[in-house]
Enzyme design. Structure first.
Site, PDB file in Angstrom:
ATOM      1  CE  LYS A  80      39.545  53.302  45.633  1.00 32.06           C
ATOM      2  NZ  LYS A  80      39.745  52.395  44.344  1.00 32.06           N
ATOM      3  N   GLY A 184      34.072  36.859  47.688  1.00 23.42           N
ATOM      4  CA  GLY A 184      33.460  38.056  47.414  1.00 23.42           C
ATOM      5  C   GLY A 184      32.973  37.912  45.817  1.00 23.42           C
ATOM      6  N   GLY A 186      31.413  40.446  43.890  1.00 26.63           N
ATOM      7  CA  GLY A 186      30.947  41.599  43.479  1.00 26.63           C
ATOM      8  C   GLY A 186      31.117  41.836  41.907  1.00 26.63           C
ATOM      9  CB  VAL A 188      35.910  42.702  40.324  1.00 20.40           C
ATOM     10  CG1 VAL A 188      37.281  42.087  39.909  1.00 20.40           C
ATOM     11  CG2 VAL A 188      36.149  44.365  39.894  1.00 20.40           C
ATOM     12  CE1 TYR A 190      27.738  35.224  39.797  1.00 19.62           C
ATOM     13  CE2 TYR A 190      27.938  35.665  37.572  1.00 19.62           C
ATOM     14  CZ  TYR A 190      27.502  35.135  38.436  1.00 19.62           C
ATOM     15  OH  TYR A 190      26.588  33.876  38.292  1.00 19.62           O
TER      16      TYR A 190
END
Length: 349
Positions: A80, A184, A186, A188, A190
């Site tokens: 990451k 959230g 964002g 993903v 949405y």
């Protein structure tokens, strides 16, 4: 700031601190494990309060990617990257060029991709300086929509599949009329909201950006909730789709939902909260199992696959979760511990 003594350090193979004064880049790249193949994981940009907070996040996220790849039966490891900064105001072309130079120096141990705060166009700049970028060229999508390389649609669909399987297993019902609280909205979150709305779920949403909330209210008939109130809603499912460590000593007593299934990485503040959820009668979908759709999508783009094969692999997320749930019930153990055991068997910890 210690590294080897850090509470989230888990025998990581490499941790690289990237600083470039001219471009403003301040980033950390963490490679957790490469036993199954090169590490792959998205790059996240977030205005972390401190470098210590960023280090904690990247160590946790990179480890999660190792487990995610193993549970998704992919021949790759976990890594990451995080960039410290506001993705809405601090980006520059030079920043992503320098990021590419740092990634290239790792010689393929780490392959970067999109994550929160990062767009495909950002990665296209990074790819000018390194060959180790995924998710910027896509040949197909699972549903036949235009392919632009963004793995978020695959991630959202996989979370939807996993959430549906979790509701069926834990509540013995389909999604019609199920109340879902989404934290959230964002890339993903949405898209997950859209899938759930089309399946007949009733949505309650919160986000730090008001425009996303207004869109969800207009498009899906979602009820807008204040961030601090999302945990205590009388709903069936809580879907964390923002940052990690959201299941903790403060939030756990508030949760009324009987299923937790969302897209966020590292949802548990620590592993012990998995057992606490079980004692509270809450079915928890281990985050790195349910949100593996993005890396599954990216993996299939590098193979000579087909949209049907990609969709079948995404649909299998539900089957994997049911296997985890059944084994957890048989052993009277937390679902995250069972998932960890299966993953570690696969990558050879």
């Amino acid at each position: 700031m210690s590294l080897f003594e850090h509470h989230e350090f888990d025998q990581h193979k490499e941790v690289v601190f990237c600083n470039d004064e001219k471009s403003g880049l301040k980033a950390i790249i963490a490679v957790h494990n490469t036993n199954l193949g090169p590490s792959l994981g998205g790059c996240r940009m977030f205005p972390y309060a401190s470098s210590e907070e960023a280090l904690t996040d990247v160590l946790r996220l990179s480890k999660g990617m190792t487990y995610k790849a193993a549970m998704a039966n992919l021949k790759q490891g976990g890594g990451k990257a995080v960039i410290i900064g506001d993705p809405r105001s601090d980006k520059s072309k030079e920043m992503f060029e320098v990021l590419g130079e740092f990634v290239q120096k790792l010689g393929g141990d780490y392959i970067t991709a999109e994550d929160s705060g990062i767009s495909v166009s950002d990665l296209q700049i990074t790819a000018q300086k390194t060959e180790y970028v995924s998710g910027i060229k896509a040949k197909f999508t699972y549903d036949g929509s235009p392919a632009d390389g963004n793995p978020a649609p695959g991630t959202a669909y996989g979370v939807f599949v996993g959430l549906k399987a979790s509701v069926q297993y834990g509540l013995n019902r389909d999604l019609q009329g199920v109340k879902v609280a989404i934290q959230g909205l964002g890339h993903v979150g949405y898209r997950l909201a859209r899938h759930l709305h089309e399946a007949g779920a009733e949505l309650f949403v919160t986000d730090i950006y008001p425009e996303q909330l207004e869109k969800a209210q207009q498009e899906f008939g979602a009820t807008i909730v204040e961030p601090q109130d999302i945990f205590g809603l009388d709903v069936d499912v809580f879907a964390p789709c923002a940052l990690g460590a959201i299941i903790n000593a403060t939030t756990l007593p508030q949760i009324k939902a009987k299923v937790i299934a969302g897209a966020a990485n590292n949802q548990l503040a620590n592993e012990s909260f998995g057992q606490a959820l079980r004692k509270q009668g809450i079915l928890y979908a281990p985050d790195y199992v349910i949100n593996a759709g993005g890396i599954i999508d990216i993996y299939h783009q590098t193979q000579d696959g087909t949209p049907a094969e990609l969709k079948a692999h995404l649909d299998a997320i539900g089957d994997t979760l049911v296997e985890v749930y059944r084994r957890a019930d048989e052993a009277d153990e937390a679902t995250n511990i069972i998932a960890n055991t299966i993953a570690e068997e696969r990558f050879g910890k």
